[in-house]
Design a protein around this motif. Structure first.
Motif, PDB file in Angstrom:
ATOM      1  N   SER A 300       0.858  -1.110   0.001  1.00 54.55           N
ATOM      2  CA  SER A 300      -0.208   0.036  -0.061  1.00 54.55           C
ATOM      3  C   SER A 300       0.893   1.282  -0.089  1.00 54.55           C
ATOM      4  CB  SER A 300      -0.848  -0.080   1.212  1.00 54.55           C
ATOM      5  OG  SER A 300      -0.121   0.208   2.506  1.00 54.55           O
ATOM      6  N   SER A 301       0.146   2.416  -0.332  1.00 56.27           N
ATOM      7  CA  SER A 301       1.088   3.865  -0.273  1.00 56.27           C
ATOM      8  C   SER A 301       1.721   3.928   1.225  1.00 56.27           C
ATOM      9  CB  SER A 301       0.568   4.806  -0.882  1.00 56.27           C
ATOM     10  OG  SER A 301      -0.662   5.181  -0.044  1.00 56.27           O
ATOM     11  N   LEU A 302       0.884   3.559   2.158  1.00 59.52           N
ATOM     12  CA  LEU A 302       1.157   3.853   3.309  1.00 59.52           C
ATOM     13  C   LEU A 302       2.493   3.103   3.873  1.00 59.52           C
ATOM     14  CD1 LEU A 302      -1.913   4.475   5.524  1.00 59.52           C
ATOM     15  CD2 LEU A 302      -0.184   6.225   5.130  1.00 59.52           C
ATOM     16  N   GLU A 303       2.268   1.867   3.296  1.00 60.20           N
ATOM     17  CA  GLU A 303       3.460   0.918   3.794  1.00 60.20           C
ATOM     18  C   GLU A 303       4.791   1.236   2.875  1.00 60.20           C
ATOM     19  OE1 GLU A 303       4.304  -4.082   3.090  1.00 60.20           O
ATOM     20  OE2 GLU A 303       2.582  -2.984   2.339  1.00 60.20           O
ATOM     21  N   SER A 304       4.632   1.611   1.724  1.00 58.35           N
ATOM     22  CA  SER A 304       5.855   1.965   0.728  1.00 58.35           C
ATOM     23  C   SER A 304       6.369   3.268   1.429  1.00 58.35           C
ATOM     24  CB  SER A 304       5.407   2.269  -0.358  1.00 58.35           C
ATOM     25  OG  SER A 304       4.934   1.181  -1.168  1.00 58.35           O
ATOM     26  N   LYS A 305       5.549   4.258   1.865  1.00 60.72           N
ATOM     27  CA  LYS A 305       6.109   5.488   2.487  1.00 60.72           C
ATOM     28  C   LYS A 305       6.821   5.311   3.653  1.00 60.72           C
ATOM     29  CE  LYS A 305       2.285   8.530   0.958  1.00 60.72           C
ATOM     30  NZ  LYS A 305       1.124   9.170   1.250  1.00 60.72           N
ATOM     31  N   ALA A 306       6.463   4.143   4.582  1.00 60.58           N
ATOM     32  CA  ALA A 306       6.843   3.768   5.805  1.00 60.58           C
ATOM     33  C   ALA A 306       8.408   3.221   5.791  1.00 60.58           C
ATOM     34  CB  ALA A 306       6.125   2.757   6.611  1.00 60.58           C
ATOM     35  N   GLU A 307       8.462   2.285   4.576  1.00 61.76           N
ATOM     36  CA  GLU A 307       9.771   1.656   4.206  1.00 61.76           C
ATOM     37  C   GLU A 307      10.588   2.702   3.657  1.00 61.76           C
ATOM     38  OE1 GLU A 307       9.653  -1.898   1.785  1.00 61.76           O
ATOM     39  OE2 GLU A 307       8.236  -2.890   3.356  1.00 61.76           O
ATOM     40  N   HIS A 308      10.353   3.746   2.804  1.00 59.50           N
ATOM     41  CA  HIS A 308      11.091   4.686   2.302  1.00 59.50           C
ATOM     42  C   HIS A 308      11.702   5.480   3.689  1.00 59.50           C
ATOM     43  CE1 HIS A 308      10.465   3.236  -1.623  1.00 59.50           C
ATOM     44  NE2 HIS A 308       9.285   3.904  -1.721  1.00 59.50           N
ATOM     45  N   LEU A 309      10.531   5.710   4.217  1.00 53.64           N
ATOM     46  CA  LEU A 309      10.991   6.608   5.579  1.00 53.64           C
ATOM     47  C   LEU A 309      11.934   6.041   6.478  1.00 53.64           C
ATOM     48  CD1 LEU A 309      10.541   9.205   7.250  1.00 53.64           C
ATOM     49  CD2 LEU A 309       8.720   8.141   8.214  1.00 53.64           C
ATOM     50  N   ALA A 310      11.819   4.704   6.618  1.00 52.92           N
ATOM     51  CA  ALA A 310      12.772   4.089   7.274  1.00 52.92           C
ATOM     52  C   ALA A 310      14.162   3.904   6.831  1.00 52.92           C
ATOM     53  CB  ALA A 310      12.425   2.529   7.505  1.00 52.92           C
ATOM     54  N   ASP A 311      14.368   4.098   5.444  1.00 56.37           N
ATOM     55  CA  ASP A 311      16.025   4.158   5.105  1.00 56.37           C
ATOM     56  C   ASP A 311      16.244   5.438   4.828  1.00 56.37           C
ATOM     57  OD1 ASP A 311      15.767   1.251   4.296  1.00 56.37           O
ATOM     58  OD2 ASP A 311      14.959   1.870   2.189  1.00 56.37           O
ATOM     59  N   ARG A 312      15.419   6.584   4.974  1.00 58.59           N
ATOM     60  CA  ARG A 312      15.782   7.828   4.860  1.00 58.59           C
ATOM     61  C   ARG A 312      16.312   8.221   6.381  1.00 58.59           C
ATOM     62  NH1 ARG A 312      11.195   9.000   1.624  1.00 58.59           N
ATOM     63  NH2 ARG A 312      10.073  10.333   3.453  1.00 58.59           N
ATOM     64  N   LEU A 313      15.436   7.594   7.255  1.00 63.18           N
ATOM     65  CA  LEU A 313      16.027   8.063   8.748  1.00 63.18           C
ATOM     66  C   LEU A 313      17.034   7.534   9.284  1.00 63.18           C
ATOM     67  CD1 LEU A 313      12.611   7.278  10.544  1.00 63.18           C
ATOM     68  CD2 LEU A 313      13.804   9.366  10.343  1.00 63.18           C
ATOM     69  N   VAL A 314      17.939   6.484   8.500  1.00 66.36           N
ATOM     70  CA  VAL A 314      19.156   6.020   9.021  1.00 66.36           C
ATOM     71  C   VAL A 314      20.394   7.039   9.105  1.00 66.36           C
ATOM     72  CG1 VAL A 314      21.096   4.394   8.309  1.00 66.36           C
ATOM     73  CG2 VAL A 314      18.751   3.726   7.852  1.00 66.36           C
ATOM     74  N   PRO A 315      20.515   8.028   7.930  1.00 64.53           N
ATOM     75  CA  PRO A 315      21.432   9.017   8.190  1.00 64.53           C
ATOM     76  C   PRO A 315      21.430   9.910   9.240  1.00 64.53           C
ATOM     77  CG  PRO A 315      20.705   8.779   6.043  1.00 64.53           C
ATOM     78  CD  PRO A 315      19.904   7.832   6.700  1.00 64.53           C
ATOM     79  N   TYR A 316      19.943  10.057   9.708  1.00 64.86           N
ATOM     80  CA  TYR A 316      19.749  11.203  10.656  1.00 64.86           C
ATOM     81  C   TYR A 316      19.982  10.473  11.992  1.00 64.86           C
ATOM     82  CZ  TYR A 316      17.271  13.872   7.309  1.00 64.86           C
ATOM     83  OH  TYR A 316      17.242  14.451   6.082  1.00 64.86           O
ATOM     84  N   SER A 343      13.865   2.519  12.109  1.00 62.35           N
ATOM     85  CA  SER A 343      14.057   1.813  10.836  1.00 62.35           C
ATOM     86  C   SER A 343      13.230   0.536  11.082  1.00 62.35           C
ATOM     87  CB  SER A 343      15.233   1.865  10.141  1.00 62.35           C
ATOM     88  OG  SER A 343      15.587   3.070  10.120  1.00 62.35           O
ATOM     89  N   CYS A 344      13.977  -0.246  12.109  1.00 67.88           N
ATOM     90  CA  CYS A 344      13.800  -1.564  12.074  1.00 67.88           C
ATOM     91  C   CYS A 344      12.075  -1.957  12.221  1.00 67.88           C
ATOM     92  CB  CYS A 344      14.516  -1.954  13.490  1.00 67.88           C
ATOM     93  SG  CYS A 344      14.501  -3.834  13.670  1.00 67.88           S
ATOM     94  N   ALA A 345      11.711  -1.178  13.320  1.00 67.70           N
ATOM     95  CA  ALA A 345      10.377  -1.267  13.576  1.00 67.70           C
ATOM     96  C   ALA A 345       9.340  -0.998  12.407  1.00 67.70           C
ATOM     97  CB  ALA A 345       9.950  -0.233  14.910  1.00 67.70           C
ATOM     98  N   LEU A 346       9.615   0.243  11.916  1.00 68.06           N
ATOM     99  CA  LEU A 346       8.669   0.531  10.576  1.00 68.06           C
ATOM    100  C   LEU A 346       8.992  -0.679   9.547  1.00 68.06           C
ATOM    101  CD1 LEU A 346       9.899   4.408  10.137  1.00 68.06           C
ATOM    102  CD2 LEU A 346       7.656   3.354  10.716  1.00 68.06           C
ATOM    103  N   LYS A 347      10.084  -1.232   9.314  1.00 66.46           N
ATOM    104  CA  LYS A 347      10.178  -2.261   8.294  1.00 66.46           C
ATOM    105  C   LYS A 347       9.417  -3.597   8.520  1.00 66.46           C
ATOM    106  CE  LYS A 347      13.651  -0.493   4.993  1.00 66.46           C
ATOM    107  NZ  LYS A 347      15.010  -0.927   4.220  1.00 66.46           N
ATOM    108  N   LEU A 348       9.458  -3.793   9.946  1.00 66.98           N
ATOM    109  CA  LEU A 348       9.083  -5.056  10.453  1.00 66.98           C
ATOM    110  C   LEU A 348       7.269  -4.680  10.531  1.00 66.98           C
ATOM    111  CD1 LEU A 348       9.209  -7.607  11.846  1.00 66.98           C
ATOM    112  CD2 LEU A 348       9.508  -7.038  13.841  1.00 66.98           C
ATOM    113  N   ALA A 349       6.988  -3.762  11.194  1.00 65.93           N
ATOM    114  CA  ALA A 349       5.382  -3.753  11.482  1.00 65.93           C
ATOM    115  C   ALA A 349       4.581  -3.592  10.288  1.00 65.93           C
ATOM    116  CB  ALA A 349       5.164  -2.726  12.710  1.00 65.93           C
ATOM    117  N   MET A 350       5.046  -2.721   9.106  1.00 62.40           N
ATOM    118  CA  MET A 350       4.070  -2.464   8.262  1.00 62.40           C
ATOM    119  C   MET A 350       3.983  -3.408   7.273  1.00 62.40           C
ATOM    120  SD  MET A 350       3.555   0.544   9.343  1.00 62.40           S
ATOM    121  CE  MET A 350       3.915   1.856  10.246  1.00 62.40           C
TER     122      MET A 350
END
Length: 691
Positions: A300-316, A343-350
């Motif tokens: 779903s778009s929410l799931e995709s956004k969560a996964e992209h957000l998870a990757d973008r949060l790593v540098p921060y 990231s870990c939680a976002l990529k697992l839960a969604m």
């Protein structure tokens, strides 16, 4: 079969089979047998204890009698049911999880610390290698954070912390992999073929044959609108084949002599004779599994956004770790940030939330081909219904055959059934069933049959042209006429019925009156959909204005349109989408397929035409329409869960970082709480959304 009754209440019984052990195969056979008993509403077989829990309706006598008569060797179970049941998969992953926990405890209590330390260091090196690989590929993703957190813990001498982090990561990976494989397997089984009979060609004649009797090398005829049951080579004919279910191609592909066709694809136009090359259902299953695993449809778009957000949060996260260390010069506080990543939680839960919802939908006999469709169902404001076979009974019946020529009503019904048996439409099925109930044999006595979508059928019988179909097709397109002596009888046809007109050589010979009663639940379901947020409920039908108006007023739709063609339905949906609305289309016939494709979500009725089910994004059971309300409720709850998970993940992890940086808790505690909260959210996401 010998068994004992362990527990019993009204409508439910639990039995224990008298046998040494039960294999996975035996459990699957018993499950298959029980689920097909008319009295049984739900059954679950437990292979470890050789028990079965059975829910049933009515008196238990029939269930007990069926259980006594049961023998493993006498149940004809499709090979794919045994091969892909998922029972063994569950057992394997349960064992993996138990072994992981047991070994963890054993190492802590039994293995000496020096040996344990070497083991932790070896495992830490593997995580470090994965992190380096990620960096070498130019990516800053979760493996980098895991590698840094574990490596820093090891370098600081906190081997216990490193071991705990790796254990929790390992448990999370098992849970995620298990849930994903089970959900994909369940979804693939729902999408697998269920073709019971096919048209086998022998000696130039077609005969309806059980698909289980077809062997490699046999010739099979596939008519327009039907699913291709086996992989094979085209030996005769020409057709446009829809391969979207396997290749994702939006447009049909032309197939002609010597072309190769695949099981599960659908003939949109034309017909083919194929020489069967592969009769096993497993190849189709594996293709579907591959398609699902590779397809973005699952997201779903929410799931995709969560996964992209998870990757973008790593540098921060890395930046935050560095800033805390620069400001405090305190490695412990810096580690508090590193040990807690979003990231870990976002990529697992969604993904688990979405796949679990798809699996749960299958429990209500709803097949969903991807998470994005659940999201669209939750957001949709417009829903469009076909009438015949959707809002009306799934199995219309022939009420009367009125002859308008010299031949009898039974002879007219026999001819109609001979023509209609080739095509998957609810009215065609009604005609064929009526002939069968009267024991009217109808051997192939006509030439090639031509099916005109949403209109009717044309063929030749004894050299004479025969047409059967709608008023528009027979009288306007084909210019057929009614003999004047029959005009009065024609004008007084029963208004409460739908009519099929049969003409020979441009003269009306019979009218088949078909009862197509509304589903009892239709009006209630329409009200329920409005209560659940739909702003526009529309009915579109090829029936006359009079019939459409009567039905619309009874069920309470907001709009209706009569005498529409397939392209009209698709055009209406495109117009709604252009105005910014998310649109659902529900139908069951070949003529609904353009609209099903055009809609944001196409929903097909399970016993409708194969092409409708193949093109549709979701399929619901034909028993009643309440499945639509269940689907809407499930979809909205899923979106709530995803948003809730996002809020929990952000809230919990932000709190842990704040507590760690302020020195209230140690990094080891932060890591433990972070991983435990991640697993808790993941496990919670596997729970059923509907009570």
């Amino acid at each position: 079969m010998k068994f004992i009754i362990k527990h019993e209440i009204r409508g439910r019984i639990r039995i224990h089979l008298i046998q040494d052990r039960m294999s996975y195969k035996e459990a699957d056979i018993l499950q298959y047998y029980l689920e097909r008993l008319e009295e049984v509403t739900h059954a679950k077989v437990y292979e470890k204890t050789a028990d079965a829990a059975i829910r049933f309706t009515g008196d238990r006598t029939a269930v007990i009698r069926a259980l006594k008569a049961f023998h493993y060797s006498e149940v004809d179970v499709p090979a794919a049911v045994i091969e892909h049941s998922g029972r063994e998969l569950n057992a394997v992953y349960k064992e993996k999880l138990i072994n992981k926990v047991v070994l963890r405890l054993a190492r802590r209590w039994i293995v000496p610390y020096p040996v344990r330390a070497v083991y932790i260091l070896c495992r830490a090196l593997r995580y470090a290698y994965k992190g380096i690989q990620c960096l070498a590929a130019g990516k800053l993703e979760v493996p980098v954070l895991d590698a840094i957190a574990i490596s820093v813990s090891v370098l600081r001498g906190n081997l216990q912390t490193a071991g705990s982090v790796m254990f929790l990561l390992g448990v999370g990976e098992i849970l995620e992999e298990w849930t994903h494989k089970k959900s994909v397997g369940d979804l693939a089984r729902c999408m697998s073929l269920n073709v019971n009979k096919v048209w086998k060609v022998e000696g130039g004649q077609q005969s309806l044959t059980a698909s289980s009797e077809v062997k490699a090398g046999d010739l099979v005829r596939v008519h327009m609108g039907n699913i291709i049951p086996f992989d094979g080579v085209v030996t005769e004919g020409e057709a446009m084949v829809n391969q979207a279910s396997l290749t994702g191609e939006p447009l049909p592909v032309k197939k002609e002599e010597d072309g190769y066709v695949y099981a599960g694809t659908v003939v949109e136009e034309g017909e083919l004779t194929i020489q069967v090359k592969e009769v096993s259902g497993s190849t189709r299953f594996e293709k579907i599994v591959t398609m699902i695993e590779e397809s973005e449809k699952l997201k779903s778009s929410l799931e995709s956004k969560a996964e992209h957000l998870a990757d973008r949060l790593v540098p921060y996260t890395l930046l935050g770790t560095g800033l805390v260390w620069l400001l405090t010069r305190n490695t412990t506080k810096a580690l508090a940030v590193l040990m807690v990543d979003f990231s870990c939680a976002l990529k697992l839960a969604m993904p688990i939330s979405v796949l679990s919802a798809i699996r749960e939908a299958s429990m209500y006999h709803i097949t969903v081909k991807g998470g994005k469709y659940l999201e669209a169902v939750a957001d949709a404001k417009t829903i469009v219904f076909d009438k015949t076979g959707t809002l009306t009974k799934a199995r219309p019946t022939v009420k009367e055959v009125i002859p308008f020529g010299e031949k009898s009503a039974d002879e007219m019904l026999r001819i109609a059934a001979c023509l209609e048996e080739h095509f998957p439409h609810s009215m065609a099925k009604a005609v064929v069933k009526a002939a069968k109930d009267k024991n009217l044999e109808h051997e192939e006595m006509h030439s090639k049959v031509e099916y005109i979508v949403a209109h009717g059928i044309s063929s030749r019988l004894d050299g004479k042209k025969v047409v059967i179909g709608s008023y528009h097709f027979v009288f306007e397109d084909e210019n057929c006429a009614i003999d004047e002596e029959h005009r009065e009888r024609f004008d007084n046809l029963p208004e409460e019925c739908s009519h099929l007109y049969l003409a020979v050589e441009n003269r009306l010979q019979a009218v088949i009156c078909i009862e197509d009663p509304l589903r009892e639940e239709a009006a209630e379901v329409i009200r329920g959909l409005k209560d659940m947020g739909f702003e526009k409920v529309v009915m579109m039908t090829g029936d006359s204005e009079r019939t459409a108006a009567a039905v619309a007023s009874r069920i309470g739709v907001d709009e209706y349109d009569s005498e529409v063609l397939p392209e009209d339905k698709a055009r209406f949906i495109e117009k709604e989408k252009a105005e910014g609305r998310t649109v659902i289309m529900i139908g069951d016939g070949i003529n609904d397929s353009p609209a099903l494709s055009a809609a944001d979500v196409g929903i097909a009725i399970s016993d409708g035409a194969e092409i409708a089910r193949e093109i549709a994004d979701i399929t619901i059971a034909a028993d009643d329409l309440y499945g639509i309300l269940t689907l809407r409720d499930l979809s909205q709850r899923l979106m709530e869960r995803i948003r809730g998970n996002y809020r929990k993940i952000v809230g919990i992890n932000t709190s842990l970082i704040a507590l760690g940086v302020s020195g209230v808790i140690q990094p080891t505690t932060s890591a433990f709480l972070h991983n435990m909260s991640t697993l808790a959210i993941g496990v919670k996401s596997m729970e059923h959304l509907l009570k």
